[in-house]
Design an enzyme around this catalytic site. Structure first.
Site, PDB file in Angstrom:
ATOM      1  N   SER A  67       5.906  73.247   7.718  1.00  0.00           N
ATOM      2  CA  SER A  67       5.857  74.728   8.334  1.00  0.00           C
ATOM      3  C   SER A  67       6.976  74.760   9.475  1.00  0.00           C
ATOM      4  O   SER A  67       7.359  73.878   9.919  1.00  0.00           O
ATOM      5  CB  SER A  67       4.394  74.904   8.850  1.00  0.00           C
ATOM      6  OG  SER A  67       3.455  74.713   8.073  1.00  0.00           O
ATOM      7  N   GLU A  74      13.992  90.263  17.254  1.00  0.00           N
ATOM      8  CA  GLU A  74      13.382  90.943  16.822  1.00  0.00           C
ATOM      9  C   GLU A  74      11.960  90.952  16.432  1.00  0.00           C
ATOM     10  O   GLU A  74      11.053  91.552  15.910  1.00  0.00           O
ATOM     11  CB  GLU A  74      13.941  91.490  15.311  1.00  0.00           C
ATOM     12  CG  GLU A  74      15.619  92.065  15.810  1.00  0.00           C
ATOM     13  CD  GLU A  74      16.424  91.103  15.716  1.00  0.00           C
ATOM     14  OE1 GLU A  74      17.458  91.512  15.987  1.00  0.00           O
ATOM     15  OE2 GLU A  74      16.032  90.029  15.678  1.00  0.00           O
ATOM     16  N   SER A  75      11.620  89.464  16.333  1.00  0.00           N
ATOM     17  CA  SER A  75      10.247  89.150  16.056  1.00  0.00           C
ATOM     18  C   SER A  75      10.246  87.664  15.546  1.00  0.00           C
ATOM     19  O   SER A  75      10.496  86.661  16.504  1.00  0.00           O
ATOM     20  CB  SER A  75       9.301  89.990  15.263  1.00  0.00           C
ATOM     21  OG  SER A  75       8.258  89.587  15.193  1.00  0.00           O
ATOM     22  N   HIS A  80       5.511  78.336   5.361  1.00  0.00           N
ATOM     23  CA  HIS A  80       4.653  77.102   5.054  1.00  0.00           C
ATOM     24  C   HIS A  80       4.794  76.825   3.446  1.00  0.00           C
ATOM     25  O   HIS A  80       4.628  77.551   2.660  1.00  0.00           O
ATOM     26  CB  HIS A  80       3.034  77.377   5.518  1.00  0.00           C
ATOM     27  CG  HIS A  80       2.417  75.968   5.126  1.00  0.00           C
ATOM     28  ND1 HIS A  80       2.305  74.983   6.177  1.00  0.00           N
ATOM     29  CD2 HIS A  80       1.468  75.511   4.228  1.00  0.00           C
ATOM     30  CE1 HIS A  80       1.528  73.897   5.813  1.00  0.00           C
ATOM     31  NE2 HIS A  80       1.188  74.265   4.577  1.00  0.00           N
ATOM     32  N   CYS A  95      10.631  94.088  14.554  1.00  0.00           N
ATOM     33  CA  CYS A  95      10.267  95.089  15.295  1.00  0.00           C
ATOM     34  C   CYS A  95      11.523  95.839  15.535  1.00  0.00           C
ATOM     35  O   CYS A  95      11.542  97.090  16.062  1.00  0.00           O
ATOM     36  CB  CYS A  95       9.653  94.822  16.815  1.00  0.00           C
ATOM     37  SG  CYS A  95      10.916  93.855  17.915  1.00  0.00           S
TER      38      CYS A  95
END
Length: 269
Positions: A67, A74-75, A80, A95
């Protein structure tokens, strides 16, 4: 009027972010067990897509599986992986409009050596309307259909709006000067950072620890109120041309020496 135009009329806001989930099948199982290799693939994919990488963390599970997340300005990009099924579940969130999802997906697919991938969802997150973030179930979007813009500028241009405005509430103000010249300077700093033009002088009025100020603009106006007792500042800006509401709020936060802000932009049609 097509469906997307009708949808935009019903929901005049824009999205705080856009999220894509992708299912990658028939991947190279050896790669899916290697957290270091996975990190290289996702960091590289984020950069190629136009994202600005801040940090990354990938973890290998026992006996197998990985993971990881790449934090971007931007985020984020997250994954996973199940090596036993040659499968990886990927979440891309942005974003900003500068991140190319298609480029990211193709780069990840190449890195994972995936023979098949499916974009399972593309969702607008945090729909901001005239009353703040609306309590809506995020809209499921088609591959090439974006109902909500990711910036107020895009929304302004797409709707051929007549004007733009923002209400900014500032809290936790430090020592707010009672001197009129200081308030005029703060106002000038905000207007200058927005590349707007003043028209006439800034008028300042003070009464019972409440200070009001008004600055006419060539295409609108800039009004504000300082409450010295509560340490709050309220600003309203209206202009016929677009300006960046977040830049206005961040400059106001700095100029008035406040702790945090709330804002509500409006596209005026």
């Amino acid at each position: 009027m097509n469906v997307s135009d009708k949808h935009n009329d019903l929901h005049p806001g824009c999205a705080l972010g856009r999220q894509m989930t992708v299912e990658f099948y028939d991947c190279d199982a050896g790669i899916l067990t290697d957290s270091g290799r996975m990190e290289e693939i996702f960091v590289s994919s984020a950069k190629r897509s136009g994202a600005t990488v801040i940090s990354s963390h990938f973890h290998s599970f026992v006996p197998q599986g990985v993971s990881g997340v790449v934090v971007i300005s931007e985020s984020h990009f997250a994954v996973h992986a199940w090596p036993e099924h040659e499968y990886a579940a990927v979440d891309l969130f942005t974003c900003g409009e500068g991140v190319d999802f298609d480029c990211a997906v193709k780069s990840i697919a190449s890195g994972l050596k995936s023979d098949q991938w499916v974009i399972s969802s593309l969702i607008s997150r945090g729909i901001v309307g005239n009353n703040g973030v609306e309590r809506l179930v995020p809209v499921m979007e088609g591959r090439d259909h974006h109902s909500f813009q990711l910036s107020w500028k895009s929304r302004f241009e797409k709707t051929d709006a007549n004007a733009f405005s923002v209400a900014i509430d500032l809290y936790g103000a430090g020592e707010i000067s009672h001197i009129d010249s200081d308030i005029r300077r703060y106002t000038s700093e905000i207007i200058r950072c927005l590349n707007l033009n003043c028209q006439g002088e800034c008028r300042v009025y003070s009464h019972n620890n409440i200070l009001r100020f008004e600055q006419p603009l060539s295409g609108g106006w800039f009004n504000g109120i300082c409450n010295f007792c509560k340490g709050t500042v309220y600003i309203d800006i209206f202009n016929e041309t677009f300006f960046d509401p977040r830049a206005a709020a961040e400059q106001a936060l700095k100029s008035f020496n406040c702790s945090y802000y709330r804002m509500q932009p409006h596209v005026r049609q």
